[in-house]
Design a protein around this motif. Structure first.
Motif, mmCIF file in Angstrom:
data_model
loop_
_atom_site.group_PDB
_atom_site.id
_atom_site.type_symbol
_atom_site.label_atom_id
_atom_site.label_comp_id
_atom_site.label_asym_id
_atom_site.label_seq_id
_atom_site.Cartn_x
_atom_site.Cartn_y
_atom_site.Cartn_z
ATOM 1 N N PRO A 1 0.814 -1.218 0.000
ATOM 2 C CA PRO A 1 0.000 0.000 0.000
ATOM 3 C C PRO A 1 0.846 1.266 0.000
ATOM 4 N N LEU A 2 0.338 2.282 -0.684
ATOM 5 C CA LEU A 2 0.911 3.624 -0.601
ATOM 6 C C LEU A 2 0.340 4.286 0.643
ATOM 7 N N VAL A 3 1.115 5.160 1.256
ATOM 8 C CA VAL A 3 0.633 5.900 2.415
ATOM 9 C C VAL A 3 0.277 7.309 1.955
ATOM 10 N N LEU A 4 -0.985 7.677 2.157
ATOM 11 C CA LEU A 4 -1.474 9.013 1.816
ATOM 12 C C LEU A 4 -1.763 9.742 3.110
ATOM 13 N N ASP A 5 -1.071 10.846 3.341
ATOM 14 C CA ASP A 5 -1.253 11.655 4.541
ATOM 15 C C ASP A 5 -2.159 12.818 4.167
ATOM 16 N N VAL A 6 -3.328 12.892 4.797
ATOM 17 C CA VAL A 6 -4.293 13.939 4.443
ATOM 18 C C VAL A 6 -4.328 15.072 5.466
ATOM 19 N N ARG A 7 -3.290 15.167 6.282
ATOM 20 C CA ARG A 7 -3.195 16.289 7.219
ATOM 21 C C ARG A 7 -2.764 17.544 6.462
ATOM 22 N N SER A 8 -2.822 18.683 7.125
ATOM 23 C CA SER A 8 -2.413 19.938 6.489
ATOM 24 C C SER A 8 -0.940 19.852 6.095
ATOM 25 N N GLN A 9 -0.553 20.647 5.115
ATOM 26 C CA GLN A 9 0.830 20.615 4.653
ATOM 27 C C GLN A 9 1.820 20.970 5.760
ATOM 28 N N ASP B 1 8.076 7.913 3.119
ATOM 29 C CA ASP B 1 7.501 7.701 1.788
ATOM 30 C C ASP B 1 6.016 8.039 1.688
ATOM 31 N N ALA B 2 5.463 8.739 2.674
ATOM 32 C CA ALA B 2 4.056 9.151 2.592
ATOM 33 C C ALA B 2 3.912 10.313 1.620
ATOM 34 N N TYR B 3 2.777 10.351 0.956
ATOM 35 C CA TYR B 3 2.415 11.450 0.065
ATOM 36 C C TYR B 3 1.426 12.331 0.790
ATOM 37 N N ASN B 4 1.404 13.603 0.457
ATOM 38 C CA ASN B 4 0.508 14.530 1.145
ATOM 39 C C ASN B 4 -0.446 15.198 0.177
ATOM 40 N N ILE B 5 -1.726 14.990 0.429
ATOM 41 C CA ILE B 5 -2.789 15.777 -0.187
ATOM 42 C C ILE B 5 -3.717 16.124 0.969
ATOM 43 N N PRO B 6 -3.738 17.389 1.410
ATOM 44 C CA PRO B 6 -4.603 17.753 2.529
ATOM 45 C C PRO B 6 -6.060 17.356 2.259
ATOM 46 N N PHE B 7 -6.739 16.910 3.308
ATOM 47 C CA PHE B 7 -8.110 16.403 3.188
ATOM 48 C C PHE B 7 -9.036 17.388 2.479
ATOM 49 N N ASP B 8 -8.919 18.677 2.818
ATOM 50 C CA ASP B 8 -9.819 19.662 2.204
ATOM 51 C C ASP B 8 -9.500 19.934 0.733
ATOM 52 N N GLU B 9 -8.418 19.356 0.216
ATOM 53 C CA GLU B 9 -8.051 19.514 -1.197
ATOM 54 C C GLU B 9 -8.295 18.251 -2.028
ATOM 55 N N LEU B 10 -8.743 17.162 -1.395
ATOM 56 C CA LEU B 10 -8.891 15.890 -2.112
ATOM 57 C C LEU B 10 -9.827 15.982 -3.314
ATOM 58 N N ARG B 11 -10.944 16.681 -3.188
ATOM 59 C CA ARG B 11 -11.895 16.789 -4.309
ATOM 60 C C ARG B 11 -11.252 17.431 -5.533
ATOM 61 N N ASP B 12 -10.428 18.452 -5.307
ATOM 62 C CA ASP B 12 -9.809 19.173 -6.416
ATOM 63 C C ASP B 12 -8.529 18.519 -6.920
ATOM 64 N N ARG B 13 -7.956 17.628 -6.139
ATOM 65 C CA ARG B 13 -6.675 17.037 -6.523
ATOM 66 C C ARG B 13 -6.773 15.528 -6.753
ATOM 67 N N GLY B 14 -7.975 15.053 -7.015
ATOM 68 C CA GLY B 14 -8.176 13.633 -7.265
ATOM 69 C C GLY B 14 -7.339 13.110 -8.423
ATOM 70 N N THR C 1 1.578 20.458 8.969
ATOM 71 C CA THR C 1 1.648 19.309 9.878
ATOM 72 C C THR C 1 2.425 18.171 9.233
ATOM 73 N N TYR C 2 2.167 17.931 7.944
ATOM 74 C CA TYR C 2 2.895 16.902 7.191
ATOM 75 C C TYR C 2 4.384 17.214 7.174
ATOM 76 N N GLU C 3 4.733 18.463 6.901
ATOM 77 C CA GLU C 3 6.137 18.851 6.815
ATOM 78 C C GLU C 3 6.859 18.728 8.156
ATOM 79 N N ALA C 4 6.111 18.821 9.257
ATOM 80 C CA ALA C 4 6.715 18.685 10.585
ATOM 81 C C ALA C 4 7.116 17.243 10.866
#
Length: 120
Positions: A4-12, A22-35, A14-17
């Motif tokens: 499995p790929l790890v998708l981190d949906v926390r804010s950028q 190898d996790a990827y970051n797409i913030p949860f509130d951006e998932l609809r636009d970044r599908g 928080t992710y950067e901290a």
């Protein structure tokens, strides 16, 4: 079965901290636009989020219609124990070879006077 790929949906920030290696970051509130950045629907995903958001995120992924349903195998709270520094801006897939081959043509078309070409 694929790993499995790890998708981190926390804010950028928080992710950067710190995030899973190898996790990827797409913030949860951006998932609809970044599908479009998401992998194939067949690729297994582990989604990490803030502990308070686990049920909300799990429900959101579970209620996607058939064409937008990803293969989420787990939704869990992000763990600081296995985290490291982040690098934003990674896509979950490699770019189209056709687009790469056309890059110079697209740039030339965009630079032409009066061009209405999209900025790619």
């Amino acid at each position: 079965m694929a790993i499995p790929l790890v998708l981190d949906v926390r804010s950028q920030p928080t992710y950067e901290a710190g995030h899973a290696i190898d996790a990827y970051n797409i913030p949860f509130d951006e998932l609809r636009d970044r599908g479009f950045e998401m992998p194939s629907h067949k690729m297994p995903l582990v989604v990490e989020c803030d502990a308070a958001d686990v049920e909300t995120v799990r429900e959101w992924f579970a209620t996607r219609d058939e064409r937008c349903r990803w293969n989420v195998v787990d939704v869990r709270a992000a763990s600081a124990e296995k985290s490291g520094p982040g690098a934003p801006g990674r896509f979950l897939f490699s770019g189209s070879p056709l687009l790469a081959a056309m890059e110079q043509h697209v740039q030339a078309a965009a630079a032409a006077p009066g061009s209405r070409a999209l900025d790619v």
